[in-house]
Design a protein around this motif. Structure first.
Motif, PDB file in Angstrom:
ATOM      1  N   THR A 118       0.848  -1.189   0.000  1.00  0.00           N
ATOM      2  CA  THR A 118       0.000   0.000   0.000  1.00  0.00           C
ATOM      3  C   THR A 118       0.887   1.243   0.000  1.00  0.00           C
ATOM      4  O   THR A 118       1.819   1.354   0.791  1.00  0.00           O
ATOM      5  CB  THR A 118      -0.904   0.024   1.247  1.00  0.00           C
ATOM      6  OG1 THR A 118      -0.085  -0.062   2.414  1.00  0.00           O
ATOM      7  CG2 THR A 118      -1.890  -1.126   1.233  1.00  0.00           C
ATOM      8  N   GLN A 156       1.765   6.169  -3.900  1.00  0.00           N
ATOM      9  CA  GLN A 156       2.413   6.238  -5.220  1.00  0.00           C
ATOM     10  C   GLN A 156       1.970   5.111  -6.151  1.00  0.00           C
ATOM     11  O   GLN A 156       2.430   5.020  -7.290  1.00  0.00           O
ATOM     12  CB  GLN A 156       3.936   6.161  -5.042  1.00  0.00           C
ATOM     13  CG  GLN A 156       4.483   7.265  -4.158  1.00  0.00           C
ATOM     14  CD  GLN A 156       5.983   7.175  -3.948  1.00  0.00           C
ATOM     15  OE1 GLN A 156       6.682   6.539  -4.737  1.00  0.00           O
ATOM     16  NE2 GLN A 156       6.470   7.805  -2.904  1.00  0.00           N
ATOM     17  N   GLY A 207       2.273   0.159   5.250  1.00  0.00           N
ATOM     18  CA  GLY A 207       3.382   1.021   5.633  1.00  0.00           C
ATOM     19  C   GLY A 207       2.996   1.925   6.784  1.00  0.00           C
ATOM     20  O   GLY A 207       1.823   2.039   7.157  1.00  0.00           O
ATOM     21  N   GLY A 224      -6.124   6.300  -3.330  1.00  0.00           N
ATOM     22  CA  GLY A 224      -6.539   7.624  -3.792  1.00  0.00           C
ATOM     23  C   GLY A 224      -5.417   8.617  -3.637  1.00  0.00           C
ATOM     24  O   GLY A 224      -4.422   8.352  -2.965  1.00  0.00           O
ATOM     25  N   TYR A 258      -4.292  11.028  -1.878  1.00  0.00           N
ATOM     26  CA  TYR A 258      -4.163  11.711  -0.593  1.00  0.00           C
ATOM     27  C   TYR A 258      -3.258  10.825   0.248  1.00  0.00           C
ATOM     28  O   TYR A 258      -3.018   9.673  -0.115  1.00  0.00           O
ATOM     29  CB  TYR A 258      -5.530  11.903   0.085  1.00  0.00           C
ATOM     30  CG  TYR A 258      -6.431  10.710  -0.063  1.00  0.00           C
ATOM     31  CD1 TYR A 258      -7.407  10.661  -1.055  1.00  0.00           C
ATOM     32  CD2 TYR A 258      -6.272   9.596   0.769  1.00  0.00           C
ATOM     33  CE1 TYR A 258      -8.211   9.548  -1.214  1.00  0.00           C
ATOM     34  CE2 TYR A 258      -7.067   8.479   0.619  1.00  0.00           C
ATOM     35  CZ  TYR A 258      -8.043   8.462  -0.373  1.00  0.00           C
ATOM     36  OH  TYR A 258      -8.828   7.351  -0.531  1.00  0.00           O
ATOM     37  N   LEU A 274      -2.424   8.934   3.773  1.00  0.00           N
ATOM     38  CA  LEU A 274      -2.906   8.417   5.059  1.00  0.00           C
ATOM     39  C   LEU A 274      -1.727   8.289   6.015  1.00  0.00           C
ATOM     40  O   LEU A 274      -0.574   8.284   5.589  1.00  0.00           O
ATOM     41  CB  LEU A 274      -3.514   7.028   4.865  1.00  0.00           C
ATOM     42  CG  LEU A 274      -4.629   6.879   3.835  1.00  0.00           C
ATOM     43  CD1 LEU A 274      -4.843   5.407   3.506  1.00  0.00           C
ATOM     44  CD2 LEU A 274      -5.902   7.504   4.376  1.00  0.00           C
TER      45      LEU A 274
HETATM   46  N1  SAM Z   1       6.200   9.289   2.350  1.00  0.00           N
HETATM   47  C1  SAM Z   1       5.247   8.549   1.593  1.00  0.00           C
HETATM   48  C2  SAM Z   1       5.032   9.237   0.239  1.00  0.00           C
HETATM   49  O1  SAM Z   1       5.081  10.446   0.186  1.00  0.00           O
HETATM   50  O2  SAM Z   1       4.758   8.539  -0.767  1.00  0.00           O
HETATM   51  C3  SAM Z   1       3.917   8.489   2.353  1.00  0.00           C
HETATM   52  C4  SAM Z   1       3.973   7.614   3.558  1.00  0.00           C
HETATM   53  S1  SAM Z   1       2.431   7.511   4.398  1.00  0.00           S
HETATM   54  C5  SAM Z   1       2.560   8.785   5.599  1.00  0.00           C
HETATM   55  C6  SAM Z   1       2.604   6.040   5.364  1.00  0.00           C
HETATM   56  C7  SAM Z   1       1.967   4.796   4.803  1.00  0.00           C
HETATM   57  O3  SAM Z   1       0.570   4.989   4.660  1.00  0.00           O
HETATM   58  C8  SAM Z   1       2.432   4.374   3.429  1.00  0.00           C
HETATM   59  O4  SAM Z   1       3.647   3.642   3.498  1.00  0.00           O
HETATM   60  C9  SAM Z   1       1.274   3.530   2.942  1.00  0.00           C
HETATM   61  O5  SAM Z   1       1.359   2.205   3.427  1.00  0.00           O
HETATM   62  C10 SAM Z   1       0.088   4.206   3.583  1.00  0.00           C
HETATM   63  N2  SAM Z   1      -0.642   5.116   2.678  1.00  0.00           N
HETATM   64  C11 SAM Z   1      -0.707   6.461   2.758  1.00  0.00           C
HETATM   65  N3  SAM Z   1      -1.478   6.976   1.810  1.00  0.00           N
HETATM   66  C12 SAM Z   1      -1.943   5.944   1.083  1.00  0.00           C
HETATM   67  C13 SAM Z   1      -2.791   5.835  -0.057  1.00  0.00           C
HETATM   68  N4  SAM Z   1      -3.315   6.891  -0.626  1.00  0.00           N
HETATM   69  N5  SAM Z   1      -3.048   4.599  -0.523  1.00  0.00           N
HETATM   70  C14 SAM Z   1      -2.515   3.503   0.039  1.00  0.00           C
HETATM   71  N6  SAM Z   1      -1.700   3.544   1.124  1.00  0.00           N
HETATM   72  C15 SAM Z   1      -1.417   4.745   1.642  1.00  0.00           C
END
Ligand code: SAM
Length: 228
Positions: free
Chosen positions: A87, A90, A114, A135, A137, A139
């Motif tokens: 997940t 990106q 993650g 999506g 955005y 999380l």
């Molecule tokens: N630094 C990463 C980036 O900018 O691409 C974002 C990390 S996010 C704070 C932490 C974790 O949330 C990710 O590793 C992923 O597993 C999950 N996550 C956050 N947004 C998501 C989304 N839109 N779809 C799926 N997983 C998401």
């Protein structure tokens, strides 16, 4: 269908798994969900799973070793190797056609959740997972995203819904790829708002035609992009 969810927060899944359609599907052995704590695959006494990014910058990165070891051990827990899904915001955007393809092509999913700033890139380079986003955005973690994925796939397992046609007629689904028509139930009248006469007529042809027209109207109004 079997799911193995790899997370640092396994407790988040207990409430979700004990409710409604998913819990019934688990009870009937149509679906199984196994939640694994990535921390159990650490070797140091502090059970460290994250570290600072090389090159500097904010936040922490999930370390490659416990994640890769966890995936490999979990893969070996069943004869079906399973599709590894990571997940990430990106990833390929999850939508109904992708859910339908996944549900028809795979019997087992190993889903990586993650946290923090995400995974060390080598997790992706080594495991070559399918990267999925729910999506555009960000999380805090992949747990909610993995629940979205499980929820949308479980509905497509034959026999899980009371009527398999439900997942055919739903918005975006293989039956039409547009939005569903409006639905009504009792009472027939509420605060001056009546149920459309045709739905009470018993005339199945007329009902079908009304639903088709309303479905199209709904889509034109709310999501005209689906008609392009
Ligand atoms: N630094 C990463 C980036 O900018 O691409 C974002 C990390 S996010 C704070 C932490 C974790 O949330 C990710 O590793 C992923 O597993 C999950 N996550 C956050 N947004 C998501 C989304 N839109 N779809 C799926 N997983 C998401």
């Amino acid at each position: 269908m079997r799911f193995d969810v790899l997370t640092l927060f396994p407790e988040m899944f207990s409430g979700y798994m004990s409710q409604s359609i998913l819990s019934k599907a688990i009870e009937r052995e149509q679906v199984s969900v196994h939640v694994h704590n990535i921390r159990d695959w650490t070797k140091d006494r502090h059970h460290k799973v994250d570290d600072r990014p090389f090159g500097g910058g904010p936040g922490m990165i999930l370390m490659v070793e416990p994640v890769v070891n966890c995936v490999r051990d979990v893969q070996a827990m069943s004869e079906e190797p399973g599709l590894v899904i990571l997940t990430t915001p990106q990833g390929k955007r999850l939508n109904q056609p992708l859910c339908e393809d996944l549900a028809s092509d795979h019997k087992r999913f190993i889903v990586l959740c993650g946290r923090y700033e995400g995974f060390d890139q080598r997790v992706i380079d080594i495991l070559q997972p399918m990267e999925i986003s729910i999506g555009d955005y960000v999380l805090n973690g992949g747990e909610v995203a993995s629940m979205v994925l499980v929820d949308s796939l479980v509905r497509l397992v034959p026999g899980v819904l009371g009527d398999d046609l439900s997942s055919w007629d739903d918005s975006f689904s293989r039956g039409n790829r547009i939005l569903e028509y409006p639905q009504y139930t009792r009472p027939r009248t509420f605060e001056g708002h009546d149920v459309p006469e045709v739905l009470l007529s018993g005339d199945h042809g007329a009902i079908e035609a009304w639903r088709k027209a309303k479905s199209l109207e709904n889509t034109k109004q709310k999501r005209s992009d689906l008609l392009e």
